[in-house]
Design a protein around this motif. Sequence first.
Motif, PDB file in Angstrom:
ATOM      1  N   ASN A   2       5.451  14.169 -21.192  1.00 53.35           N
ATOM      2  CA  ASN A   2       6.076  14.830 -22.343  1.00 53.35           C
ATOM      3  C   ASN A   2       7.325  14.077 -22.808  1.00 53.35           C
ATOM      4  O   ASN A   2       7.573  13.939 -24.004  1.00 53.35           O
ATOM      5  N   LEU A   3       8.114  13.609 -21.843  1.00 53.51           N
ATOM      6  CA  LEU A   3       9.320  12.847 -22.184  1.00 53.51           C
ATOM      7  C   LEU A   3       8.953  11.526 -22.868  1.00 53.51           C
ATOM      8  O   LEU A   3       9.594  11.124 -23.845  1.00 53.51           O
ATOM      9  N   TYR A   4       7.928  10.840 -22.337  1.00 54.63           N
ATOM     10  CA  TYR A   4       7.466   9.602 -22.966  1.00 54.63           C
ATOM     11  C   TYR A   4       7.023   9.875 -24.403  1.00 54.63           C
ATOM     12  O   TYR A   4       7.344   9.113 -25.317  1.00 54.63           O
ATOM     13  N   ASN A   5       6.267  10.959 -24.601  1.00 52.04           N
ATOM     14  CA  ASN A   5       5.799  11.303 -25.948  1.00 52.04           C
ATOM     15  C   ASN A   5       6.962  11.594 -26.884  1.00 52.04           C
ATOM     16  O   ASN A   5       6.958  11.167 -28.041  1.00 52.04           O
TER      17      ASN A   5
ATOM     18  N   ASP B 118       0.846  -1.195   0.000  1.00 56.57           N
ATOM     19  CA  ASP B 118       0.000   0.000   0.000  1.00 56.57           C
ATOM     20  C   ASP B 118       0.877   1.239   0.000  1.00 56.57           C
ATOM     21  O   ASP B 118       1.742   1.394   0.869  1.00 56.57           O
ATOM     22  N   TYR B 119       0.644   2.115  -0.985  1.00 54.79           N
ATOM     23  CA  TYR B 119       1.394   3.357  -1.114  1.00 54.79           C
ATOM     24  C   TYR B 119       0.463   4.545  -0.955  1.00 54.79           C
ATOM     25  O   TYR B 119      -0.733   4.452  -1.216  1.00 54.79           O
ATOM     26  N   ARG B 120       1.040   5.657  -0.541  1.00 56.54           N
ATOM     27  CA  ARG B 120       0.291   6.895  -0.379  1.00 56.54           C
ATOM     28  C   ARG B 120       1.114   8.033  -0.973  1.00 56.54           C
ATOM     29  O   ARG B 120       2.326   8.095  -0.782  1.00 56.54           O
ATOM     30  N   ILE B 121       0.424   8.933  -1.679  1.00 53.46           N
ATOM     31  CA  ILE B 121       1.089  10.100  -2.239  1.00 53.46           C
ATOM     32  C   ILE B 121       0.188  11.306  -2.037  1.00 53.46           C
ATOM     33  O   ILE B 121      -1.039  11.189  -2.088  1.00 53.46           O
ATOM     34  N   VAL B 122       0.800  12.433  -1.774  1.00 55.33           N
ATOM     35  CA  VAL B 122       0.074  13.693  -1.740  1.00 55.33           C
ATOM     36  C   VAL B 122       0.311  14.351  -3.094  1.00 55.33           C
ATOM     37  O   VAL B 122       1.451  14.576  -3.489  1.00 55.33           O
ATOM     38  N   ILE B 123      -0.781  14.609  -3.803  1.00 53.35           N
ATOM     39  CA  ILE B 123      -0.671  15.187  -5.142  1.00 53.35           C
ATOM     40  C   ILE B 123      -0.541  16.700  -5.004  1.00 53.35           C
ATOM     41  O   ILE B 123      -1.510  17.396  -4.744  1.00 53.35           O
ATOM     42  N   THR B 124       0.690  17.165  -5.148  1.00 47.75           N
ATOM     43  CA  THR B 124       0.990  18.595  -5.050  1.00 47.75           C
ATOM     44  C   THR B 124       1.233  19.149  -6.453  1.00 47.75           C
ATOM     45  O   THR B 124       1.315  18.391  -7.420  1.00 47.75           O
ATOM     46  N   ASP B 125       1.370  20.450  -6.544  1.00 51.84           N
ATOM     47  CA  ASP B 125       1.701  21.063  -7.835  1.00 51.84           C
ATOM     48  C   ASP B 125       3.020  20.512  -8.368  1.00 51.84           C
ATOM     49  O   ASP B 125       3.181  20.324  -9.577  1.00 51.84           O
ATOM     50  N   GLN B 126       3.960  20.259  -7.464  1.00 53.65           N
ATOM     51  CA  GLN B 126       5.259  19.730  -7.880  1.00 53.65           C
ATOM     52  C   GLN B 126       5.104  18.331  -8.489  1.00 53.65           C
ATOM     53  O   GLN B 126       5.692  18.030  -9.528  1.00 53.65           O
ATOM     54  N   VAL B 127       4.315  17.474  -7.845  1.00 50.14           N
ATOM     55  CA  VAL B 127       4.088  16.121  -8.367  1.00 50.14           C
ATOM     56  C   VAL B 127       3.400  16.206  -9.725  1.00 50.14           C
ATOM     57  O   VAL B 127       3.779  15.506 -10.671  1.00 50.14           O
ATOM     58  N   ILE B 128       2.399  17.080  -9.839  1.00 49.41           N
ATOM     59  CA  ILE B 128       1.692  17.258 -11.115  1.00 49.41           C
ATOM     60  C   ILE B 128       2.676  17.703 -12.196  1.00 49.41           C
ATOM     61  O   ILE B 128       2.652  17.191 -13.315  1.00 49.41           O
ATOM     62  N   GLY B 129       3.557  18.627 -11.859  1.00 52.68           N
ATOM     63  CA  GLY B 129       4.568  19.088 -12.813  1.00 52.68           C
ATOM     64  C   GLY B 129       5.490  17.972 -13.251  1.00 52.68           C
ATOM     65  O   GLY B 129       5.805  17.830 -14.448  1.00 52.68           O
ATOM     66  N   HIS B 130       5.924  17.140 -12.297  1.00 57.33           N
ATOM     67  CA  HIS B 130       6.793  16.002 -12.636  1.00 57.33           C
ATOM     68  C   HIS B 130       6.062  15.009 -13.544  1.00 57.33           C
ATOM     69  O   HIS B 130       6.648  14.500 -14.505  1.00 57.33           O
TER      70      HIS B 130
ATOM     71  N   ALA C 252      17.746   9.194 -19.520  1.00 54.96           N
ATOM     72  CA  ALA C 252      18.275   9.621 -18.220  1.00 54.96           C
ATOM     73  C   ALA C 252      17.321  10.604 -17.555  1.00 54.96           C
ATOM     74  O   ALA C 252      17.081  10.531 -16.341  1.00 54.96           O
ATOM     75  N   GLU C 253      16.742  11.486 -18.360  1.00 55.09           N
ATOM     76  CA  GLU C 253      15.789  12.449 -17.815  1.00 55.09           C
ATOM     77  C   GLU C 253      14.508  11.749 -17.357  1.00 55.09           C
ATOM     78  O   GLU C 253      13.926  12.102 -16.329  1.00 55.09           O
ATOM     79  N   ILE C 254      14.077  10.744 -18.120  1.00 54.45           N
ATOM     80  CA  ILE C 254      12.906   9.948 -17.716  1.00 54.45           C
ATOM     81  C   ILE C 254      13.191   9.280 -16.375  1.00 54.45           C
ATOM     82  O   ILE C 254      12.372   9.343 -15.453  1.00 54.45           O
TER      83      ILE C 254
END
Length: 105
Positions: free
Chosen positions: A30-33, A12-24, A47-49
């Motif tokens: 975009n990198l995948y595309n 079980d994992y937990r994440i807080v979705i912040t603006d920073q996470v959304i940006g990442h 490497a960036e991915i």
Amino acid sequence: MSSKEFEVNGTDYRIVITDQVIGHVNNLKNLYNAAYEDPESFEDVSAEISNTINEIASTVEPDAEDSDLDGLIQEIIKAVDSKAEEIEKELEGKETSGKKSKSKK
């Protein structure tokens, strides 16, 4: 900010979705595309991915196992996309009600 919990490979994992996470997450998409559109560039962006995945994974509790990273990132992308849709619907609702109230005047 919102918190999201999910299970990957029995953990079980937990994440807080912040603006920073959304940006990442948006950067990762975009990198995948970019890698998909130009497979020859994959080596340049891999490497960036990897760095972006590690940045995202560092915001998760508990610390992610390497074997869970793929599933974990997929779940986080879904959560961010879902949050974006939720915000978009809220904004559309506000615009619609705002237009209605303006037309009554």
